[in-house]
Motif scaffolding. Structure first.
Motif, PDB file in Angstrom:
ATOM      1  N   PRO A   1       0.822  -1.221   0.000  1.00 60.76           N
ATOM      2  CA  PRO A   1       0.000   0.000   0.000  1.00 60.76           C
ATOM      3  C   PRO A   1       0.852   1.266   0.000  1.00 60.76           C
ATOM      4  O   PRO A   1       1.920   1.308   0.612  1.00 60.76           O
ATOM      5  CB  PRO A   1      -0.805  -0.118   1.298  1.00 60.76           C
ATOM      6  CG  PRO A   1      -0.023  -1.048   2.163  1.00 60.76           C
ATOM      7  CD  PRO A   1       0.642  -2.011   1.239  1.00 60.76           C
ATOM      8  N   VAL A   2       0.381   2.272  -0.708  1.00 54.65           N
ATOM      9  CA  VAL A   2       1.068   3.562  -0.764  1.00 54.65           C
ATOM     10  C   VAL A   2       0.233   4.588   0.001  1.00 54.65           C
ATOM     11  O   VAL A   2      -0.963   4.418   0.204  1.00 54.65           O
ATOM     12  CB  VAL A   2       1.292   4.016  -2.215  1.00 54.65           C
ATOM     13  CG1 VAL A   2       2.190   3.042  -2.953  1.00 54.65           C
ATOM     14  CG2 VAL A   2      -0.036   4.162  -2.949  1.00 54.65           C
ATOM     15  N   PHE A   3       0.908   5.686   0.410  1.00 57.67           N
ATOM     16  CA  PHE A   3       0.238   6.692   1.227  1.00 57.67           C
ATOM     17  C   PHE A   3       0.557   8.083   0.717  1.00 57.67           C
ATOM     18  O   PHE A   3       1.583   8.308   0.067  1.00 57.67           O
ATOM     19  CB  PHE A   3       0.692   6.586   2.689  1.00 57.67           C
ATOM     20  CG  PHE A   3       0.395   5.268   3.335  1.00 57.67           C
ATOM     21  CD1 PHE A   3      -0.849   5.030   3.906  1.00 57.67           C
ATOM     22  CD2 PHE A   3       1.350   4.269   3.371  1.00 57.67           C
ATOM     23  CE1 PHE A   3      -1.123   3.827   4.517  1.00 57.67           C
ATOM     24  CE2 PHE A   3       1.084   3.058   3.969  1.00 57.67           C
ATOM     25  CZ  PHE A   3      -0.149   2.824   4.538  1.00 57.67           C
ATOM     26  N   ASN A   4      -0.344   9.004   1.034  1.00 63.71           N
ATOM     27  CA  ASN A   4      -0.035  10.420   0.887  1.00 63.71           C
ATOM     28  C   ASN A   4       0.569  10.828   2.238  1.00 63.71           C
ATOM     29  O   ASN A   4      -0.122  11.284   3.137  1.00 63.71           O
ATOM     30  CB  ASN A   4      -1.300  11.220   0.588  1.00 63.71           C
ATOM     31  CG  ASN A   4      -1.002  12.656   0.231  1.00 63.71           C
ATOM     32  OD1 ASN A   4       0.125  13.128   0.438  1.00 63.71           O
ATOM     33  ND2 ASN A   4      -1.983  13.355  -0.286  1.00 63.71           N
ATOM     34  N   TRP A   5       1.873  10.635   2.366  1.00 61.92           N
ATOM     35  CA  TRP A   5       2.556  10.614   3.659  1.00 61.92           C
ATOM     36  C   TRP A   5       2.314  11.863   4.499  1.00 61.92           C
ATOM     37  O   TRP A   5       2.195  11.774   5.721  1.00 61.92           O
ATOM     38  CB  TRP A   5       4.062  10.426   3.446  1.00 61.92           C
ATOM     39  CG  TRP A   5       4.386   9.129   2.807  1.00 61.92           C
ATOM     40  CD1 TRP A   5       4.610   8.887   1.483  1.00 61.92           C
ATOM     41  CD2 TRP A   5       4.500   7.854   3.453  1.00 61.92           C
ATOM     42  NE1 TRP A   5       4.858   7.559   1.254  1.00 61.92           N
ATOM     43  CE2 TRP A   5       4.809   6.894   2.456  1.00 61.92           C
ATOM     44  CE3 TRP A   5       4.401   7.428   4.772  1.00 61.92           C
ATOM     45  CZ2 TRP A   5       4.995   5.544   2.739  1.00 61.92           C
ATOM     46  CZ3 TRP A   5       4.590   6.087   5.071  1.00 61.92           C
ATOM     47  CH2 TRP A   5       4.878   5.160   4.065  1.00 61.92           C
ATOM     48  N   PHE A   6       2.219  13.022   3.858  1.00 55.14           N
ATOM     49  CA  PHE A   6       2.119  14.269   4.613  1.00 55.14           C
ATOM     50  C   PHE A   6       0.682  14.761   4.776  1.00 55.14           C
ATOM     51  O   PHE A   6       0.437  15.667   5.556  1.00 55.14           O
ATOM     52  CB  PHE A   6       2.948  15.362   3.939  1.00 55.14           C
ATOM     53  CG  PHE A   6       4.409  15.019   3.836  1.00 55.14           C
ATOM     54  CD1 PHE A   6       5.185  14.890   4.979  1.00 55.14           C
ATOM     55  CD2 PHE A   6       5.011  14.793   2.607  1.00 55.14           C
ATOM     56  CE1 PHE A   6       6.523  14.562   4.895  1.00 55.14           C
ATOM     57  CE2 PHE A   6       6.351  14.467   2.512  1.00 55.14           C
ATOM     58  CZ  PHE A   6       7.106  14.342   3.669  1.00 55.14           C
ATOM     59  N   MET A   7      -0.247  14.184   4.060  1.00 56.06           N
ATOM     60  CA  MET A   7      -1.619  14.646   4.134  1.00 56.06           C
ATOM     61  C   MET A   7      -2.582  13.581   4.635  1.00 56.06           C
ATOM     62  O   MET A   7      -3.787  13.747   4.561  1.00 56.06           O
ATOM     63  CB  MET A   7      -2.078  15.126   2.741  1.00 56.06           C
ATOM     64  CG  MET A   7      -1.431  16.428   2.307  1.00 56.06           C
ATOM     65  SD  MET A   7      -1.908  17.832   3.353  1.00 56.06           S
ATOM     66  CE  MET A   7      -0.331  18.221   4.120  1.00 56.06           C
TER      67      MET A   7
ATOM     68  N   ALA B   1       1.061  11.320   8.843  1.00 53.10           N
ATOM     69  CA  ALA B   1       1.720  12.640   8.837  1.00 53.10           C
ATOM     70  C   ALA B   1       2.621  12.829  10.060  1.00 53.10           C
ATOM     71  O   ALA B   1       3.792  13.204   9.931  1.00 53.10           O
ATOM     72  CB  ALA B   1       0.671  13.747   8.760  1.00 53.10           C
ATOM     73  N   PHE B   2       2.093  12.578  11.243  1.00 53.72           N
ATOM     74  CA  PHE B   2       2.876  12.776  12.472  1.00 53.72           C
ATOM     75  C   PHE B   2       4.100  11.871  12.496  1.00 53.72           C
ATOM     76  O   PHE B   2       5.224  12.317  12.781  1.00 53.72           O
ATOM     77  CB  PHE B   2       1.991  12.513  13.693  1.00 53.72           C
ATOM     78  CG  PHE B   2       2.663  12.796  15.010  1.00 53.72           C
ATOM     79  CD1 PHE B   2       2.591  14.047  15.592  1.00 53.72           C
ATOM     80  CD2 PHE B   2       3.372  11.803  15.679  1.00 53.72           C
ATOM     81  CE1 PHE B   2       3.206  14.315  16.812  1.00 53.72           C
ATOM     82  CE2 PHE B   2       3.985  12.054  16.891  1.00 53.72           C
ATOM     83  CZ  PHE B   2       3.907  13.312  17.453  1.00 53.72           C
TER      84      PHE B   2
ATOM     85  N   GLY C   1       2.325  22.255   7.142  1.00 47.64           N
ATOM     86  CA  GLY C   1       1.654  23.476   7.573  1.00 47.64           C
ATOM     87  C   GLY C   1       0.803  23.280   8.808  1.00 47.64           C
ATOM     88  O   GLY C   1      -0.096  24.080   9.091  1.00 47.64           O
ATOM     89  N   GLY C   2       1.066  22.208   9.559  1.00 49.14           N
ATOM     90  CA  GLY C   2       0.275  21.916  10.746  1.00 49.14           C
ATOM     91  C   GLY C   2      -0.826  20.901  10.516  1.00 49.14           C
ATOM     92  O   GLY C   2      -1.418  20.394  11.464  1.00 49.14           O
ATOM     93  N   GLY C   3      -1.124  20.592   9.266  1.00 42.55           N
ATOM     94  CA  GLY C   3      -2.167  19.623   8.946  1.00 42.55           C
ATOM     95  C   GLY C   3      -1.623  18.211   8.913  1.00 42.55           C
ATOM     96  O   GLY C   3      -0.444  17.990   9.230  1.00 42.55           O
ATOM     97  N   PRO C   4      -2.438  17.253   8.509  1.00 42.79           N
ATOM     98  CA  PRO C   4      -3.886  17.375   8.252  1.00 42.79           C
ATOM     99  C   PRO C   4      -4.693  17.337   9.550  1.00 42.79           C
ATOM    100  O   PRO C   4      -4.363  16.585  10.461  1.00 42.79           O
ATOM    101  CB  PRO C   4      -4.170  16.138   7.389  1.00 42.79           C
ATOM    102  CG  PRO C   4      -3.151  15.142   7.838  1.00 42.79           C
ATOM    103  CD  PRO C   4      -1.921  15.917   8.203  1.00 42.79           C
ATOM    104  N   ALA C   5      -5.697  18.172   9.613  1.00 38.02           N
ATOM    105  CA  ALA C   5      -6.596  18.250  10.771  1.00 38.02           C
ATOM    106  C   ALA C   5      -5.842  18.533  12.058  1.00 38.02           C
ATOM    107  O   ALA C   5      -6.233  18.070  13.138  1.00 38.02           O
ATOM    108  CB  ALA C   5      -7.403  16.955  10.916  1.00 38.02           C
TER     109      ALA C   5
END
Length: 297
Positions: free
Chosen positions: A154-160, A165-166, A246-250
């Motif tokens: 599986p692949v991810f949108n690592w930063f979003m 993200a964390f 930028g502090g995201g996601p959520a």
């Protein structure tokens, strides 16, 4: 009082005056660069000072800024994220840095080459590191996702992605700053007397016994210092978060510095931002006090 005593007293006074003259420029610089900004920030935190309105329109609001901060859910989340990130990053960096330092110190050959290679990530600016990893982990053209896809993983949108993200920011920070820990602890290992290891070997001590009863006690001050420096530095994490998420996601990667940037600097509400800065300083002092107390003991 004889002449000899008078001459000694005069020499002592002259030496103290000379020492004061040598230290005075540094003290002035420290006062200007640290004490003055800290005092100004503390005073501004009790006002509604906004840069666009100027000093003349600023009014004292006492603790309103602090109350607003703790009522702000985004700030509470940013504080929790910062404390959690700092704890995890420092523990991981200390563990990996110590293991690498012990490994390199045990090498019979190639220590200089290994030191040079291992220090490369730390020598890079934080923004450069962030941009490099953003390309590597890009969901569109990143090589990491391409490799995972080719392996049918599986692949991810690592930063979003809120799931990754964390952890991704944490991994990048550990990757860059572990060499700093390695360098300090490697230097500390050089001062451990070889005779202690030899004596322990004669008594039949194994590797882990030598590590626990000889290595750790001899470098515990360096461990405390290293943990203190990394705690202070990690607590003000900003560049990687600002560039990558930028502090995201959520808000999962939001930090106190990111919060202050968004709600203090960008909005020019310096009163509110100053209150956040004071709280951040207090948190950093509380976390650092544990290491300082351990180092003194």
């Amino acid at each position: 009082m004889n002449d000899k005593t008078l001459r000694l007293n005069h020499s002592t006074i002259s030496a103290r005056r000379f020492g004061l003259c040598m230290v005075l420029p540094t003290l002035i610089v420290l006062l200007v660069m640290t004490a003055y900004p800290l005092i100004s920030t503390f005073l501004y935190s009790f006002t509604d000072y906004n840069y666009l309105k100027g000093n003349d329109s600023a009014e004292f609001v006492l603790f309103d800024n602090y109350v607003s901060l703790f009522k702000n859910s985004y700030f509470r989340q940013a504080t929790w994220n910062t404390v959690l990130f700092t704890a995890l990053a420092v523990v991981l960096e200390m563990a990996f840095g110590l293991l690498i330092a012990v490994f390199v110190n045990s090498l019979k050959r190639g220590q200089k080459a290994m030191r040079t290679l291992l220090l490369l990530p730390y020598l890079l600016p934080a923004v450069t590191v962030a941009l490099s990893w953003r390309m590597l982990l890009s969901s569109n053209y990143g090589i990491v996702n391409q490799v995972l896809e080719s392996l049918k993983l599986p692949v991810f949108n690592w930063f979003m992605d809120t799931r990754t993200a964390f952890g991704t920011i944490l991994f990048i920070d550990v990757w860059q700053n572990t060499p700093f820990v390695f360098l300090l602890l490697y230097a500390a290992l050089q001062s451990v007397p070889a005779g202690q290891y030899e004596a322990a070997g004669i008594d039949g001590a194994g590797f882990f016994q030598k590590f626990w009863y000889i290595t750790i006690p001899n470098i515990k001050s360096s461990l405390a210092l290293c943990a203190l420096l990394r705690t202070i530095d990690t607590f003000r994490l900003f560049e990687k978060v600002n560039v990558l998420t930028g502090g995201g996601p959520a808000g999962t990667t939001s930090t106190i510095t990111q919060f202050l940037y968004n709600f203090g600097i960008k909005s020019l509400d310096f009163g509110f931002g100053s209150a956040g800065g004071i709280i951040m300083t207090i948190f950093a002092l509380i976390l650092s006090s544990f290491y300082i107390k351990r180092a003194i003991q």
